[in-house]
Design an enzyme around this catalytic site. Structure first.
Site, mmCIF file in Angstrom:
data_model
loop_
_atom_site.group_PDB
_atom_site.id
_atom_site.type_symbol
_atom_site.label_atom_id
_atom_site.label_comp_id
_atom_site.label_asym_id
_atom_site.label_seq_id
_atom_site.Cartn_x
_atom_site.Cartn_y
_atom_site.Cartn_z
ATOM 1 N N HIS A 112 0.831 -1.206 0.000
ATOM 2 C CA HIS A 112 0.000 0.000 0.000
ATOM 3 C C HIS A 112 0.861 1.250 0.000
ATOM 4 O O HIS A 112 2.018 1.238 0.427
ATOM 5 C CB HIS A 112 -0.933 0.022 1.206
ATOM 6 C CG HIS A 112 -0.231 0.135 2.532
ATOM 7 N ND1 HIS A 112 0.442 -0.922 3.110
ATOM 8 C CD2 HIS A 112 -0.081 1.178 3.389
ATOM 9 C CE1 HIS A 112 0.963 -0.546 4.261
ATOM 10 N NE2 HIS A 112 0.680 0.733 4.452
ATOM 11 N N ASP A 114 0.533 5.050 1.654
ATOM 12 C CA ASP A 114 -0.209 5.491 2.828
ATOM 13 C C ASP A 114 -1.402 6.382 2.489
ATOM 14 O O ASP A 114 -1.279 7.392 1.781
ATOM 15 C CB ASP A 114 0.724 6.258 3.787
ATOM 16 C CG ASP A 114 1.609 5.330 4.595
ATOM 17 O OD1 ASP A 114 1.229 4.160 4.786
ATOM 18 O OD2 ASP A 114 2.679 5.774 5.040
ATOM 19 N N HIS A 263 4.645 0.299 0.152
ATOM 20 C CA HIS A 263 5.429 -0.523 1.075
ATOM 21 C C HIS A 263 4.592 -1.685 1.590
ATOM 22 O O HIS A 263 3.363 -1.695 1.503
ATOM 23 C CB HIS A 263 6.013 0.302 2.228
ATOM 24 C CG HIS A 263 5.013 1.075 3.013
ATOM 25 N ND1 HIS A 263 4.493 2.285 2.596
ATOM 26 C CD2 HIS A 263 4.437 0.824 4.211
ATOM 27 C CE1 HIS A 263 3.645 2.752 3.490
ATOM 28 N NE2 HIS A 263 3.588 1.874 4.481
ATOM 29 N N ARG A 280 5.586 6.821 13.887
ATOM 30 C CA ARG A 280 5.605 7.443 12.567
ATOM 31 C C ARG A 280 5.095 8.867 12.611
ATOM 32 O O ARG A 280 4.133 9.165 13.328
ATOM 33 C CB ARG A 280 4.719 6.638 11.607
ATOM 34 C CG ARG A 280 4.871 7.019 10.149
ATOM 35 C CD ARG A 280 3.905 6.237 9.287
ATOM 36 N NE ARG A 280 2.576 6.834 9.267
ATOM 37 C CZ ARG A 280 1.496 6.259 8.778
ATOM 38 N NH1 ARG A 280 1.570 5.024 8.280
ATOM 39 N NH2 ARG A 280 0.333 6.877 8.780
#
Length: 307
Positions: A112, A114, A263, A280
């Protein structure tokens, strides 16, 4: 006689198309503009860059991220970021077990890009490792520019002309607390299948299997046609030659260009009891533009903006 400027960082490529480790910089320190520019240049070239043994705290993580743009809140559906740090998303398998109701290691362990359900998906993400398992739990990235460039010319021409609907797949989170948040505030956008990178001008194959997963996502195609076309593109972005796999150690950092990569989160820990905790921050993104110059279309929700 030509003068040469001494490089401020040491960039060591990790694979033929994707990823590089950056050495010779301490991210806990305040970085000067020249070093920031070199890191950005490496990021644009290699799509994801890695820093070993940085051991940032929350404040240092946020400060580093802000050198590259505006930081958004942690996630459109995050309700409990670390106290005092609304920009930070904990990636903690223990939390997912609580609000997703499954033994998940991360939000999404399929390929995917993000949050492409947003009309302005993130420009980039910076992920730091805190607790990692003794084995397993690696993350992989793929270079969507290289994947596009390697398509046969007829498929590139087809991809240039297509647009696709991106949304969260409620079936994955059906009945969970997380699913209820998605259902109460749906995010849907229509993006070009090929986006033009706003900084490099490169074309990237902008399909995200986790967000364009259903069969009627390609605009103007039947469900069967959409499924077949998307499968061609999904196979392309997952080809091993476009990917890099990163083995985490505590204190490591990965910084990726979300406009040019997808990723793959880990799927090898569900049967193990190891903890895995990362954090993150996310850079505010722009609205994608296709080869024809047309911008993405907002269908539901609002742009996700930083401060």
């Amino acid at each position: 006689m030509t003068s040469r400027v001494q490089a401020l960082i040491d960039v060591r490529p990790s694979s033929g198309h994707t990823g590089a480790e950056i050495h010779g910089v301490d991210l806990r320190e305040e970085l000067d503009d020249a070093t920031v520019a070199e890191i950005r240049s490496a990021l644009l070239t290699w799509k994801v860059v890695f820093f070993r043994d940085q051991n940032l705290d929350h404040a240092q993580h946020v400060a580093f991220g802000r050198r590259f743009g505006r930081l958004t809140p942690a996630h459109p559906y995050e309700s409990t970021p670390p106290e005092g740090f609304p920009e930070i998303l904990p990636v903690d398998r223990r939390r997912y077990a609580e609000f997703v109701g499954k033994r998940k290691v991360t939000h999404d362990n399929g390929w995917h890009t993000d949050v492409t359900a947003l009309v302005n998906p993130p420009a980039g993400s910076i992920l730091r490792a805190d607790v990692v398992p003794p084995y397993g739990g690696d993350t992989a990235w793929t270079n969507l520019v290289a994947a596009y460039q390697a398509l046969p010319e007829p498929l590139r021409t087809l991809a240039d002309s297509l647009r696709a609907r991106h949304s969260f797949n409620l079936q994955v989170f059906d009945g969970s607390e997380y699913g209820k948040r998605i259902a109460s505030n749906p995010l849907v956008a229509i993006h070009p299948v090929v986006r033009v990178h706003p900084e490099t001008g490169e074309r990237a194959l902008f399909v995200s299997p986790s967000f364009t997963a259903r069969e009627n996502e390609i605009i103007g195609l039947s469900a069967r046609q959409s499924h077949r076309v998307l499968e061609l593109f999904y196979e392309q972005i997952a080809r091993p030659e476009f990917t890099v796999r990163f083995r985490w150690n505590p204190g490591d950092i990965a910084f990726w260009d979300n406009r040019a990569t997808a990723h793959l989160g880990p799927s090898d820990l569900g049967h193990l009891d190891f903890d895995r905790v990362l954090y993150r921050v996310t850079l505010e993104g722009d609205v994608p533009v296709g080869v024809d110059g047309a911008e993405s279309e907002l269908v539901a929700g609002q742009p996700f903006l930083g401060s």
